[in-house]
Design a protein around this motif. Structure first.
Motif, PDB file in Angstrom:
ATOM      1  N   ALA A  93       0.596  -1.145   0.036  1.00 20.66           N
ATOM      2  CA  ALA A  93       0.069   0.344   0.059  1.00 20.66           C
ATOM      3  C   ALA A  93       1.313   1.406   0.252  1.00 20.66           C
ATOM      4  O   ALA A  93       1.044   2.718  -0.690  1.00 20.66           O
ATOM      5  CB  ALA A  93      -1.143  -0.017   1.552  1.00 20.66           C
ATOM      6  N   GLN A  94       2.740   0.689   0.763  1.00 19.56           N
ATOM      7  CA  GLN A  94       3.141   2.823   1.079  1.00 19.56           C
ATOM      8  C   GLN A  94       3.851   2.838  -0.848  1.00 19.56           C
ATOM      9  O   GLN A  94       3.702   3.356  -1.436  1.00 19.56           O
ATOM     10  CB  GLN A  94       3.800   2.346   1.552  1.00 19.56           C
ATOM     11  N   LYS A  95       3.542   1.845  -1.321  1.00 22.41           N
ATOM     12  CA  LYS A  95       3.925   2.077  -2.355  1.00 22.41           C
ATOM     13  C   LYS A  95       3.335   2.572  -3.751  1.00 22.41           C
ATOM     14  O   LYS A  95       3.324   3.234  -4.408  1.00 22.41           O
ATOM     15  CB  LYS A  95       4.552   0.100  -3.307  1.00 22.41           C
ATOM     16  N   ILE A  96       1.903   1.993  -3.760  1.00 22.18           N
ATOM     17  CA  ILE A  96       0.686   2.797  -4.630  1.00 22.18           C
ATOM     18  C   ILE A  96       0.690   4.575  -4.119  1.00 22.18           C
ATOM     19  O   ILE A  96       0.676   5.042  -5.146  1.00 22.18           O
ATOM     20  CB  ILE A  96      -0.745   2.661  -4.180  1.00 22.18           C
ATOM     21  N   TYR A  97       0.922   4.581  -2.728  1.00 21.28           N
ATOM     22  CA  TYR A  97       0.748   6.295  -2.606  1.00 21.28           C
ATOM     23  C   TYR A  97       1.808   6.445  -2.502  1.00 21.28           C
ATOM     24  O   TYR A  97       1.752   8.002  -3.243  1.00 21.28           O
ATOM     25  CB  TYR A  97       0.461   5.800  -0.654  1.00 21.28           C
ATOM     26  N   LYS A  98       2.899   5.880  -2.678  1.00 24.71           N
ATOM     27  CA  LYS A  98       4.252   7.260  -3.625  1.00 24.71           C
ATOM     28  C   LYS A  98       4.775   6.817  -4.766  1.00 24.71           C
ATOM     29  O   LYS A  98       4.416   8.136  -5.128  1.00 24.71           O
ATOM     30  CB  LYS A  98       5.348   5.974  -2.630  1.00 24.71           C
ATOM     31  N   ASN A  99       3.749   6.157  -5.648  1.00 23.18           N
ATOM     32  CA  ASN A  99       4.711   5.908  -6.614  1.00 23.18           C
ATOM     33  C   ASN A  99       3.249   5.876  -7.896  1.00 23.18           C
ATOM     34  O   ASN A  99       3.608   5.303  -9.009  1.00 23.18           O
ATOM     35  CB  ASN A  99       5.833   5.057  -7.071  1.00 23.18           C
ATOM     36  N   GLY A 100       2.010   5.055  -7.073  1.00 25.38           N
ATOM     37  CA  GLY A 100       1.181   5.272  -7.788  1.00 25.38           C
ATOM     38  C   GLY A 100       0.356   3.678  -8.137  1.00 25.38           C
ATOM     39  O   GLY A 100       1.976   2.833  -8.122  1.00 25.38           O
ATOM     40  N   PRO A 101      -0.010   3.568  -9.557  1.00 25.34           N
ATOM     41  CA  PRO A 101      -0.237   1.907  -9.626  1.00 25.34           C
ATOM     42  C   PRO A 101       0.764   1.605  -9.964  1.00 25.34           C
ATOM     43  O   PRO A 101       1.245   2.395 -10.986  1.00 25.34           O
ATOM     44  CB  PRO A 101      -1.779   2.200 -10.455  1.00 25.34           C
ATOM     45  N   PRO A 102       0.957   0.133 -10.285  1.00 24.89           N
ATOM     46  CA  PRO A 102       1.794  -0.476 -10.861  1.00 24.89           C
ATOM     47  C   PRO A 102       1.080  -0.219 -12.346  1.00 24.89           C
ATOM     48  O   PRO A 102       0.534  -0.159 -13.127  1.00 24.89           O
ATOM     49  CB  PRO A 102       1.678  -1.941 -11.230  1.00 24.89           C
ATOM     50  N   LEU A 103       2.809  -0.474 -13.633  1.00 27.19           N
ATOM     51  CA  LEU A 103       2.560   0.250 -14.733  1.00 27.19           C
ATOM     52  C   LEU A 103       1.718  -0.383 -15.515  1.00 27.19           C
ATOM     53  O   LEU A 103       0.685  -0.149 -16.527  1.00 27.19           O
ATOM     54  CB  LEU A 103       4.150  -0.286 -15.473  1.00 27.19           C
ATOM     55  N   LEU A 104       1.893  -2.166 -15.315  1.00 27.05           N
ATOM     56  CA  LEU A 104       0.812  -2.838 -16.073  1.00 27.05           C
ATOM     57  C   LEU A 104      -0.530  -2.756 -15.517  1.00 27.05           C
ATOM     58  O   LEU A 104      -1.507  -3.274 -16.466  1.00 27.05           O
ATOM     59  CB  LEU A 104       1.611  -4.154 -15.973  1.00 27.05           C
ATOM     60  N   GLN A 105      -0.537  -2.320 -14.307  1.00 28.48           N
ATOM     61  CA  GLN A 105      -2.272  -2.426 -14.130  1.00 28.48           C
ATOM     62  C   GLN A 105      -2.723  -0.794 -14.670  1.00 28.48           C
ATOM     63  O   GLN A 105      -4.062  -0.713 -14.238  1.00 28.48           O
ATOM     64  CB  GLN A 105      -2.655  -2.229 -12.286  1.00 28.48           C
ATOM     65  N   ARG A 106      -2.030  -0.469 -14.944  1.00 31.36           N
ATOM     66  CA  ARG A 106      -2.186   0.804 -15.253  1.00 31.36           C
ATOM     67  C   ARG A 106      -3.105   1.100 -16.924  1.00 31.36           C
ATOM     68  O   ARG A 106      -3.669   1.693 -17.501  1.00 31.36           O
ATOM     69  CB  ARG A 106      -1.566   1.551 -16.000  1.00 31.36           C
ATOM     70  N   TYR A 107      -2.705  -0.105 -17.891  1.00 31.92           N
ATOM     71  CA  TYR A 107      -2.674  -0.370 -19.448  1.00 31.92           C
ATOM     72  C   TYR A 107      -3.934  -1.670 -19.224  1.00 31.92           C
ATOM     73  O   TYR A 107      -4.394  -1.688 -20.870  1.00 31.92           O
ATOM     74  CB  TYR A 107      -1.700  -0.362 -19.950  1.00 31.92           C
ATOM     75  N   LEU A 108      -3.440  -2.546 -18.050  1.00 34.98           N
ATOM     76  CA  LEU A 108      -3.768  -3.775 -18.859  1.00 34.98           C
ATOM     77  C   LEU A 108      -5.242  -4.118 -17.585  1.00 34.98           C
ATOM     78  O   LEU A 108      -5.211  -4.080 -16.441  1.00 34.98           O
ATOM     79  CB  LEU A 108      -2.975  -5.430 -18.896  1.00 34.98           C
ATOM     80  N   PRO A 109      -6.344  -5.491 -18.219  1.00 33.94           N
ATOM     81  CA  PRO A 109      -7.174  -5.888 -17.458  1.00 33.94           C
ATOM     82  C   PRO A 109      -6.187  -6.663 -16.060  1.00 33.94           C
ATOM     83  O   PRO A 109      -5.275  -6.977 -15.828  1.00 33.94           O
ATOM     84  CB  PRO A 109      -7.586  -6.858 -17.702  1.00 33.94           C
ATOM     85  N   PHE A 110      -6.846  -6.283 -15.370  1.00 32.20           N
ATOM     86  CA  PHE A 110      -6.224  -6.662 -13.829  1.00 32.20           C
ATOM     87  C   PHE A 110      -5.715  -8.069 -13.205  1.00 32.20           C
ATOM     88  O   PHE A 110      -4.499  -8.810 -13.466  1.00 32.20           O
ATOM     89  CB  PHE A 110      -6.778  -7.062 -12.347  1.00 32.20           C
ATOM     90  N   TRP A 111      -6.580  -9.539 -14.248  1.00 25.61           N
ATOM     91  CA  TRP A 111      -6.526 -10.387 -14.131  1.00 25.61           C
ATOM     92  C   TRP A 111      -5.014 -10.687 -15.198  1.00 25.61           C
ATOM     93  O   TRP A 111      -3.336 -11.248 -14.518  1.00 25.61           O
ATOM     94  CB  TRP A 111      -7.060 -11.621 -14.732  1.00 25.61           C
TER      95      TRP A 111
END
Length: 433
Positions: free
Chosen positions: A297-315
């Motif tokens: 969670a700390q990583k999300i707050y600091k850097n935002g969502p992971p790169l792949l999750q920004r453009y691809l479906p979650f699964w």
């Protein structure tokens, strides 16, 4: 297939093993412990279920009495609860670490709402002798309210505290069976909205809110602005000072990191907008919680969502993120295999031809130094053997790129045949001379 199959099988086995062992897939269903009927926890629980359903995750909602019961469920592994709403101040850092709990961030402020009827109250000390409902012990409000009374020098027995749930307590207040009730909830809760607009029901103004926030670090001082409920009717008619703990999304520390990412991103969608007591983007936040924040969670707050999750479906994004170790391992395997398989393939094809040279060599050895009296028998027998060998060789199936070796074998068979015939015809006539 014979040359490549072992390597393909080995790679497939590595892929399957890595899929199950490198990082297990996240569960498709989780349980969220919410709150009482008509509470903000119940409403937000439905919103989380809708958000996670978009990613194919089913959220089972489990009602509770409130924050304290939610915390107990998280600490009880047999309860089946994975995440829950917990109010700040309900636990301590050491207790949370011992219980294996992590925070996914503070979601919103939960002001302490003290609604009452009758004369206007200016201090909590004026509650002595009144019938005040603080809610069931499973919620965090009774413990919090007793702390507030204690710093005002009020003993619990000096007030008739009730333990009704929120909805029955509201009915009791409207019917005059109790003098007041205490909530700690986001303003979105239907009961809060109704009571703020009910004639004859007053809201207690915590004029010493700043002092309370200094005495209790988990509390913050918030202001209910004039007219925020209804601008046209100017409700409320003035600013009200309130004290507010924060609602935190708490999970077990073994919750799958992919679900942590998804829950934090859902929290940003649900709580990221502006509200009565927050500016846009102020919540969710890793602050205002005594429970350690999960590293993911700390990583999300600091850097935002992971790169792949920004453009691809979650699964799909989750699968690729989990299998990056496998990609590296496959690269390490494919490189040497790419050098081994081609020579192995060449050897395998040529072995279909080379194995016949053993029989051809046996024929040559059979015609060497044959006694004269046996030549009439041995030479014709070896010619028949060569004919049979040539017939079997002609049925060999090989790629065209290796035809040179096949025709070379056939020419060698013919060469041996000519030698046998020479021995039968020429050598026999030449020897007497």
């Amino acid at each position: 297939m014979v040359a490549a199959a072992p390597s393909v099988i080995a790679l497939a086995a590595v892929c399957i093993l890595a899929y199950w062992l490198v990082d297990p897939a996240p569960p498709s269903s989780i349980t969220l412990s919410t709150g009482q009927e008509n509470s903000a926890y119940e409403d937000f629980g439905r919103q989380y279920a809708a958000e996670l359903a978009k990613a194919g995750i089913t959220v089972k909602l489990k009602p509770s009495l409130g924050s304290r019961e939610n915390l107990q469920r998280l600490q009880d592994e047999d309860s089946g609860v994975d995440i829950a709403f917990v109010q700040s101040g309900t636990t301590e850092t050491a207790e949370a670490e011992k219980g294996g709990l992590v925070s996914l961030g503070s979601l919103f402020t939960e002001p302490v709402w003290l609604f009452y009827r009758g004369r206007t109250l200016g201090s909590l000390t004026q509650l002595r002798g009144l019938r005040i409902n603080a809610g069931p012990e499973g919620s965090g409000v009774p413990a919090l309210f007793r702390k507030l009374l204690s710093v005002n020098g009020i003993e619990p027995e000096q007030i008739r505290l009730g333990d009704l749930e929120n909805t029955p307590a509201t009915v009791a207040l409207l019917e005059g069976r109790i003098d007041g009730l205490v909530f700690s909830s986001a303003p979105d809760a239907p009961l809060i909205q109704m009571l703020l607009q009910t004639p004859g029901v007053k809201l207690f103004d915590f004029a010493q809110a700043e002092a309370y926030s200094r005495r209790f670090p988990f509390l913050s001082h918030v202001v209910l602005p004039r007219g925020i409920v209804d601008l046209g009717k100017n409700r409320p008619a003035r600013d009200y000072h309130l004290i507010a703990p924060t609602a935190t999304l708490v999970a077990r520390e073994d919750l799958h990191p992919a679900l942590v990412d998804l829950l934090v991103q859902s929290a940003q969608q649900i709580h990221g907008g502006a509200g009565w007591f927050r500016r846009r983007g102020e919540f969710p936040t890793p602050s205002y919680t005594e429970i350690p924040v999960a590293p993911a969670a700390q990583k999300i707050y600091k850097n935002g969502p992971p790169l792949l999750q920004r453009y691809l479906p979650f699964w799909l994004a989750n699968l690729l993120e989990r299998m990056w170790v496998l990609v590296v391992a496959l690269g390490a395997l494919i490189l040497p295999l790419s050098r081994i398989i081609p020579p192995l393939y060449v050897w395998k094809v040529r072995s279909r031809i080379y194995r016949w040279y053993g029989q051809l060599r046996a024929v040559e050895q059979s015609i060497e130094d044959v006694p004269e009296e046996r030549r009439s028998q041995v030479y014709p027998e070896q010619l028949r053997r060569l004919a049979d060998l040539e017939g079997r060789v002609n049925r060999i199936s090989i790629p065209l790129s290796f035809a040179e070796e096949l025709y070379g074998l056939r020419s060698h068979i013919d060469l041996v045949r000519k030698r046998v015939r020479w021995l039968m015809e020429g050598r026999g006539k030449a020897e007497p001379g």
